[in-house]
Design a protein around this motif. Structure first.
Motif, mmCIF file in Angstrom:
data_model
loop_
_atom_site.group_PDB
_atom_site.id
_atom_site.type_symbol
_atom_site.label_atom_id
_atom_site.label_comp_id
_atom_site.label_asym_id
_atom_site.label_seq_id
_atom_site.Cartn_x
_atom_site.Cartn_y
_atom_site.Cartn_z
ATOM 1 N N ILE A 132 -0.368 30.414 53.233
ATOM 2 C CA ILE A 132 -0.594 29.400 52.199
ATOM 3 C C ILE A 132 -1.942 29.632 51.519
ATOM 4 O O ILE A 132 -2.077 29.530 50.300
ATOM 5 C CB ILE A 132 -0.543 27.996 52.823
ATOM 6 N N THR A 133 -2.946 29.976 52.327
ATOM 7 C CA THR A 133 -4.277 30.233 51.776
ATOM 8 C C THR A 133 -4.241 31.380 50.772
ATOM 9 O O THR A 133 -4.842 31.290 49.695
ATOM 10 C CB THR A 133 -5.254 30.579 52.917
ATOM 11 N N VAL A 134 -3.510 32.435 51.139
ATOM 12 C CA VAL A 134 -3.393 33.571 50.223
ATOM 13 C C VAL A 134 -2.764 33.105 48.907
ATOM 14 O O VAL A 134 -3.224 33.459 47.819
ATOM 15 C CB VAL A 134 -2.543 34.698 50.867
ATOM 16 N N ALA A 135 -1.725 32.264 49.024
ATOM 17 C CA ALA A 135 -1.061 31.755 47.818
ATOM 18 C C ALA A 135 -2.037 30.958 46.953
ATOM 19 O O ALA A 135 -2.052 31.094 45.731
ATOM 20 C CB ALA A 135 0.137 30.887 48.213
ATOM 21 N N ASN A 156 -3.242 31.879 43.387
ATOM 22 C CA ASN A 156 -2.629 30.938 42.465
ATOM 23 C C ASN A 156 -1.123 31.156 42.319
ATOM 24 O O ASN A 156 -0.579 31.177 41.218
ATOM 25 C CB ASN A 156 -3.321 31.037 41.097
ATOM 26 N N LEU A 157 -0.437 31.348 43.460
ATOM 27 C CA LEU A 157 1.015 31.565 43.447
ATOM 28 C C LEU A 157 1.718 30.381 44.103
ATOM 29 O O LEU A 157 1.082 29.573 44.775
ATOM 30 C CB LEU A 157 1.364 32.831 44.241
ATOM 31 N N ASN A 158 3.043 30.319 43.914
ATOM 32 C CA ASN A 158 3.851 29.316 44.615
ATOM 33 C C ASN A 158 3.833 29.633 46.121
ATOM 34 O O ASN A 158 4.202 30.723 46.517
ATOM 35 C CB ASN A 158 5.284 29.376 44.069
ATOM 36 N N PRO A 159 3.397 28.675 46.979
ATOM 37 C CA PRO A 159 3.241 28.971 48.407
ATOM 38 C C PRO A 159 4.524 29.507 49.046
ATOM 39 O O PRO A 159 4.470 30.420 49.883
ATOM 40 C CB PRO A 159 2.877 27.615 49.014
ATOM 41 N N THR A 160 5.686 28.966 48.648
ATOM 42 C CA THR A 160 6.934 29.412 49.274
ATOM 43 C C THR A 160 7.168 30.902 49.027
ATOM 44 O O THR A 160 7.628 31.632 49.907
ATOM 45 C CB THR A 160 8.116 28.601 48.733
ATOM 46 N N LEU A 161 6.807 31.353 47.821
ATOM 47 C CA LEU A 161 7.003 32.763 47.475
ATOM 48 C C LEU A 161 6.182 33.678 48.367
ATOM 49 O O LEU A 161 6.591 34.801 48.663
ATOM 50 C CB LEU A 161 6.610 33.008 46.011
ATOM 51 N N VAL A 162 5.018 33.197 48.788
ATOM 52 C CA VAL A 162 4.168 34.019 49.649
ATOM 53 C C VAL A 162 4.587 33.850 51.112
ATOM 54 O O VAL A 162 4.567 34.810 51.888
ATOM 55 C CB VAL A 162 2.691 33.626 49.474
#
Lengths: 261, 273
Positions: B57-60, B64-70
């Motif tokens: 989640i932190t990486v997302a 600045n990405l959608n957390p689910t995608l990461v």
């Protein structure tokens, strides 16, 4: 002579870095009962597991019912159907919500993808009959994790007998049974073998039982040290060769010997 | 009386409708996969993955990405990595999981402390925000439920054999390695998708508690899986309704209802023997 049920040719198995089975060749004739004996760590279980593709082999070839076993344990499903493996025991941890009847049904059907409502009637008939033939009918609705060691062995036999098999591989079937339960298990196995026409390969430490009932003995200590009839393979000089000097062949002297068949 | 009219009013809110559906699906999914996971000693796996997911989640957030995608690829890599590490290093899996999840957590907290906007929002990550579930999240969860449900139902014999004894399963012709890995990856994806609703701290409860409650009282495997899924779904819906009515945090409310279900199963177990 009929085609061999199992042919093993120059089989070598490694575990980690150690060679546990070294250049072993033998074959099993239909409806023979062969014992695999040898000291602890001799590679008996590894050999049995390699025959079924549970352990990968390093070199050599294996043919089961005439079909070659692939390098990663591939075997036609029709051949798998005719094999049964009886492990020493199932390592069940805690309560397993699986009834004995459900467990035996797993031996009846192929494990691949299928819809739950298919083939119900044939399956339940086969399971009932298998439980009856192994004196386990009263266990059908018990949980598999609630069984005693002796009951679990009978249920494992029901798992084998639930469909016609050609070859049974037993890895120390008597382990964990007291001498009376072991005797009962063995006479059940012996009777089923006669009726079902099974070919058997069994790992055993009970040399008395092997002398009484097996047709052939394979003496394994990483490599095949000798093979032949029990009288030949289990002679004192062969045993010393297999187990090393100082080995005293043990004899069971029960108060009442069961009547030989 | 006012509670009932309050509830009717609340039930008309789209966000609560979405939350209830998300709870229903996530609960069923967790219970269903949990029924196999707890028998395969994978309870701690889902817990450790949940904690490690904070790093995903932190990486997302940083990118600045959608957390689910990461999170989904993160979870799959986590599962494959742990499996590899366990077979390579020959260390116990629980110790390896501990190493991986503490270090992921440490990295995540360090990174988050550098992002000023998230200093206050960590609660949402830890305990989830089931009321903020979007229609996209919802359809993802439903798809996953359908996929995981059909896989487990169709391959149930393979799953049971693998759970009982791997050598026995292989002797019956089960491709043990690929099915074992597939299940772990599936479990990882389920955890990843459910995290947004449930939060990293409580996600493993969804996998473990309904399944254990069902394990205590079931006598057949088919009933066991269905009851676990049903309990998971039911507890989630009841917990969410309670949280809406009494203005409680949603994740913890659901987990307490699950605990209640477990305690009832524990009390019933001796009677069903």
């Amino acid at each position: 002579m009929a085609a061999a049920i199992l042919e093993v040719d120059h089989l070598t198995v490694r575990r980690e870095a150690a060679t546990v089975v070294d250049d072993v060749s033998f074959s099993l004739q239909p409806e023979s009962d062969t014992a695999l004996v040898g000291p602890n760590g001799a590679g008996k279980s590894s050999l049995v597991q390699a025959l079924l593709g549970i352990l990968p082999r390093c070199s050599g070839s294996i043919r089961l019912l005439g079909e070659p076993l692939g390098p990663r344990g591939q075997l036609p499903a029709a051949v798998r159907d005719r094999l049964a493996y009886l492990p020493q025991t199932l390592t069940l941890r805690g309560r397993i919500p699986l009834s004995v009847a459900e467990f035996v049904a797993l031996g009846y059907e192929r494990p691949g993808l299928s819809l739950p409502w298919r083939g119900h009637s044939g399956r339940s008939g086969a399971v009932r009959s298998a439980l009856a033939r192994t004196d386990s009918s009263d266990l059908a609705e018990r949980l598999i994790s609630d069984l005693s060691t002796g009951q679990l062995k009978r249920v494992l036999l029901a798992f084998c007998v639930v469909r016609p098999r050609s070859l049974l591989l037993l890895d120390e079937a008597q382990a964990g049974l007291d001498s009376q339960a072991s005797e009962q298990f063995h006479s059940l196995l012996y009777g089923l073998r006669r009726r079902e026409g099974w070919t058997i390969l069994q790992v055993s430490h009970d040399l008395e039982m092997v002398r009484r009932s097996c047709d052939m003995v394979l003496c394994l200590n990483r490599s095949l040290r000798c093979s032949g009839s029990p009288d030949h393979a289990l002679s004192p000089s062969q045993l010393e060769h297999l187990y090393g000097p100082g080995f005293v062949p043990y004899h069971h002297h029960h108060a009442s010997q069961p009547t030989p068949r | 009386m006012s509670a009932a009219s309050n509830l009717v009013e609340l039930l008309q809110m789209p966000f609560l409708q979405r939350a209830l559906l998300a709870g229903l699906f996530t609960g069923a999914l967790g219970g269903l996969l949990g029924s196999v996971a707890v028998l395969r000693q994978l309870s701690f796996f889902s817990d450790a993955l949940g904690h490690s997911a904070l790093l995903g989640i932190t990486v997302a957030i940083l990118l600045n990405l959608n957390p689910t995608l990461v999170l989904v690829p993160f979870a799959v890599l986590f599962a494959l990595g742990i499996d590899r590490l366990a077979s390579r290093s020959r260390l116990p899996t629980d110790a390896l999981l501990n190493i991986v999840y503490s270090s992921s957590l440490a990295l995540a907290v360090l990174a988050l402390s550098r992002v000023p906007s998230y200093r206050g929002g960590i609660d949402q990550l830890l305990f989830g925000d089931i009321l903020g579930v979007s229609w996209l999240d919802l359809s993802l969860i439903l798809l996953l439920l359908l996929a995981a449900g059909s896989y487990l139902v169709l391959s149930r014999r393979t799953q049971i054999l693998l759970t009982l004894d791997e050598p026995l399963a292989i002797s019956r012709g089960v491709a043990a390695g690929s099915h074992r890995l597939l299940f772990i990856v599936l479990l990882a994806v389920v955890v990843a998708i459910s995290i947004k609703a449930v939060g990293v701290l409580l996600i493993s409860a969804f996998v473990v508690i309904p399944a254990c409650a069902s394990r205590l009282v079931s006598r057949r495997f088919s009933a066991y899986g269905l009851l676990a899924a049903g309990l998971g779904a039911g507890c989630a819906v009841v917990g969410l309704l309670l949280s809406a009515l009494f203005n409680l945090p949603s994740g913890p409310a659901v987990v307490l209802v699950q605990l209640l279900g477990f305690l009832i199963a524990l009390a019933l177990a001796p009677l069903l023997r």
